[in-house]
Write a protein that holds these residues in place. Structure first.
Motif, PDB file in Angstrom:
ATOM      1  N   LYS A   1       5.237 -10.810  19.973  1.00 57.19           N
ATOM      2  CA  LYS A   1       4.219 -10.585  20.980  1.00 57.19           C
ATOM      3  C   LYS A   1       2.888 -11.143  20.484  1.00 57.19           C
ATOM      4  O   LYS A   1       2.674 -11.280  19.281  1.00 57.19           O
ATOM      5  CB  LYS A   1       4.088  -9.088  21.276  1.00 57.19           C
ATOM      6  N   PRO A   2       2.000 -11.501  21.408  1.00 57.52           N
ATOM      7  CA  PRO A   2       0.679 -11.968  20.976  1.00 57.52           C
ATOM      8  C   PRO A   2       0.039 -10.971  20.007  1.00 57.52           C
ATOM      9  O   PRO A   2       0.073  -9.768  20.229  1.00 57.52           O
ATOM     10  CB  PRO A   2      -0.099 -12.067  22.285  1.00 57.52           C
ATOM     11  N   GLY A   3      -0.503 -11.488  18.923  1.00 55.62           N
ATOM     12  CA  GLY A   3      -1.078 -10.643  17.882  1.00 55.62           C
ATOM     13  C   GLY A   3      -0.142 -10.402  16.714  1.00 55.62           C
ATOM     14  O   GLY A   3      -0.585 -10.000  15.639  1.00 55.62           O
ATOM     15  N   ASP A   4       1.168 -10.628  16.920  1.00 60.26           N
ATOM     16  CA  ASP A   4       2.127 -10.473  15.822  1.00 60.26           C
ATOM     17  C   ASP A   4       2.002 -11.633  14.829  1.00 60.26           C
ATOM     18  O   ASP A   4       1.467 -12.692  15.155  1.00 60.26           O
ATOM     19  CB  ASP A   4       3.558 -10.432  16.359  1.00 60.26           C
ATOM     20  N   THR A   5       2.526 -11.412  13.632  1.00 58.69           N
ATOM     21  CA  THR A   5       2.495 -12.423  12.575  1.00 58.69           C
ATOM     22  C   THR A   5       3.898 -12.923  12.290  1.00 58.69           C
ATOM     23  O   THR A   5       4.847 -12.125  12.225  1.00 58.69           O
ATOM     24  CB  THR A   5       1.892 -11.834  11.286  1.00 58.69           C
ATOM     25  N   VAL A   6       4.049 -14.238  12.148  1.00 58.09           N
ATOM     26  CA  VAL A   6       5.324 -14.832  11.743  1.00 58.09           C
ATOM     27  C   VAL A   6       5.104 -15.613  10.454  1.00 58.09           C
ATOM     28  O   VAL A   6       4.061 -16.241  10.271  1.00 58.09           O
ATOM     29  CB  VAL A   6       5.907 -15.758  12.836  1.00 58.09           C
ATOM     30  N   LYS A   7       6.089 -15.562   9.588  1.00 60.19           N
ATOM     31  CA  LYS A   7       5.971 -16.220   8.282  1.00 60.19           C
ATOM     32  C   LYS A   7       6.657 -17.582   8.305  1.00 60.19           C
ATOM     33  O   LYS A   7       7.755 -17.723   8.838  1.00 60.19           O
ATOM     34  CB  LYS A   7       6.578 -15.346   7.184  1.00 60.19           C
ATOM     35  N   VAL A   8       5.993 -18.560   7.732  1.00 60.75           N
ATOM     36  CA  VAL A   8       6.551 -19.900   7.639  1.00 60.75           C
ATOM     37  C   VAL A   8       7.684 -19.908   6.616  1.00 60.75           C
ATOM     38  O   VAL A   8       7.523 -19.429   5.488  1.00 60.75           O
ATOM     39  CB  VAL A   8       5.466 -20.910   7.224  1.00 60.75           C
ATOM     40  N   SER A   9       8.852 -20.426   7.013  1.00 58.84           N
ATOM     41  CA  SER A   9       9.984 -20.553   6.096  1.00 58.84           C
ATOM     42  C   SER A   9       9.779 -21.760   5.184  1.00 58.84           C
ATOM     43  O   SER A   9       9.006 -22.669   5.490  1.00 58.84           O
ATOM     44  CB  SER A   9      11.289 -20.729   6.882  1.00 58.84           C
ATOM     45  N   THR A  10      10.483 -21.751   4.061  1.00 56.50           N
ATOM     46  CA  THR A  10      10.393 -22.857   3.105  1.00 56.50           C
ATOM     47  C   THR A  10      11.677 -23.668   3.112  1.00 56.50           C
ATOM     48  O   THR A  10      12.777 -23.112   3.028  1.00 56.50           O
ATOM     49  CB  THR A  10      10.134 -22.328   1.680  1.00 56.50           C
ATOM     50  N   ILE A  11      11.536 -24.980   3.242  1.00 55.17           N
ATOM     51  CA  ILE A  11      12.667 -25.895   3.115  1.00 55.17           C
ATOM     52  C   ILE A  11      12.651 -26.442   1.688  1.00 55.17           C
ATOM     53  O   ILE A  11      11.690 -27.124   1.300  1.00 55.17           O
ATOM     54  CB  ILE A  11      12.564 -27.056   4.121  1.00 55.17           C
ATOM     55  N   PRO A  12      13.665 -26.130   0.886  1.00 55.71           N
ATOM     56  CA  PRO A  12      13.670 -26.600  -0.512  1.00 55.71           C
ATOM     57  C   PRO A  12      13.623 -28.122  -0.588  1.00 55.71           C
ATOM     58  O   PRO A  12      14.119 -28.825   0.301  1.00 55.71           O
ATOM     59  CB  PRO A  12      14.995 -26.058  -1.058  1.00 55.71           C
TER      60      PRO A  12
END
Length: 269
Positions: free
Chosen positions: A42-53
């Motif tokens: 939802k707007p205001g939520d935080t998502v974390k960027v995944s890492t591609i090795p």
């Protein structure tokens, strides 16, 4: 006259109730596709960027169907019609005033590149714009400052946004900046690239677009989003040509989703 007014009021109330019922039914139909393995954002939520090795390579730089995407978290968020920005164009928004759409997204980075993958359902593959036909499109928008920047294309020259805009007719991404309505500018630094695939289904309503956009992590200009920040406000927009969506007539994230880049302020990417 009084009876006529009462009947008119009753009719208008009934019409409003019907509109709300239809809107709710549409929303339920759209939301029925939710997958319990996909986190609703939802707007205001935080998502974390995944890492591609660094040991993993996509088949091509922006391959929307690469195996890596099946291994990374998928998020979804609900897009709503963008508010009309000018009274003179309000009428063409009214039919879509209750329309919503899910967009599914993934965000990832390698040691030197940032990626976003988008997927949304679209029963028709609209690649051309003619007199009465419009192309499909999708955009990712980043606030260059903080969340007090307007999600409606920025809050003026001091609070601009960077926009990555994919166009179906050209299958390419434009790197844009804006500081408010009517200020959209094509940047000299066209550092963003992309690719797409339209996936057909026997049930047309389940056909979908898949689009990947990416850019080197390092920003090359003052109006490019800086990923060397812990949090970057981000939003999405979709234009569905079959619904006559174009320009400001689109479906958008209302306010910002917060992108956790993983940057801790000490290590350069």
């Amino acid at each position: 006259m009084r009876n006529h007014a009462m009947k008119l009021g009753h009719f208008m109330k009934g019409s409003l109730t019907l509109a709300l019922v239809l809107a709710s039914a549409g929303a339920l139909a759209e939301r029925s596709e939710q997958n319990p393995n996909i986190l609703e954002i939802k707007p205001g939520d935080t998502v974390k960027v995944s890492t591609i090795p660094d040991t993993i390579f996509l088949r091509s730089q922006n391959d929307p169907d690469d195996l890596i995407w099946s291994r990374l978290p998928v998020y979804s968020t609900y897009l709503l019609p963008a508010p009309p920005v000018h009274q003179s164009v309000k009428l063409r928004f009214d039919d879509g005033a209750t329309r919503g759409k899910h967009i599914y997204f993934q965000v990832a980075r390698s040691s030197d590149r940032f990626y976003v993958r988008l997927r949304w359902k679209d029963a028709t593959e609209d690649r051309a714009t003619t007199v009465d036909h419009f192309r499909d499109g999708v955009a990712v928008q980043y606030a260059l400052n903080d969340t007090d920047t307007s999600y409606m294309m920025g809050s003026g020259p001091e609070q601009p946004v960077n926009i990555w805009y994919w166009l179906a007719d050209q299958n390419r991404v434009e790197n844009l900046a804006a500081g408010g309505y009517g200020s959209t500018t094509t940047l000299t630094e066209q550092t963003v690239s992309g690719d797409s695939a339209y996936v057909t289904n026997q049930v047309p309503q389940h056909s979908s677009w898949q689009v990947v956009m990416s850019r080197p992590l390092a920003a090359k200009g003052e109006f490019e989003v800086d990923f060397e920040r812990a949090i970057v406000p981000m939003g999405f927009a979709v234009w569905q040509g079959s619904d006559e969506e174009r320009n400001g007539n689109k479906r958008v994230t209302h306010t910002w989703i917060l992108l956790d880049t993983g940057y801790d302020g000490t290590t350069k990417k």
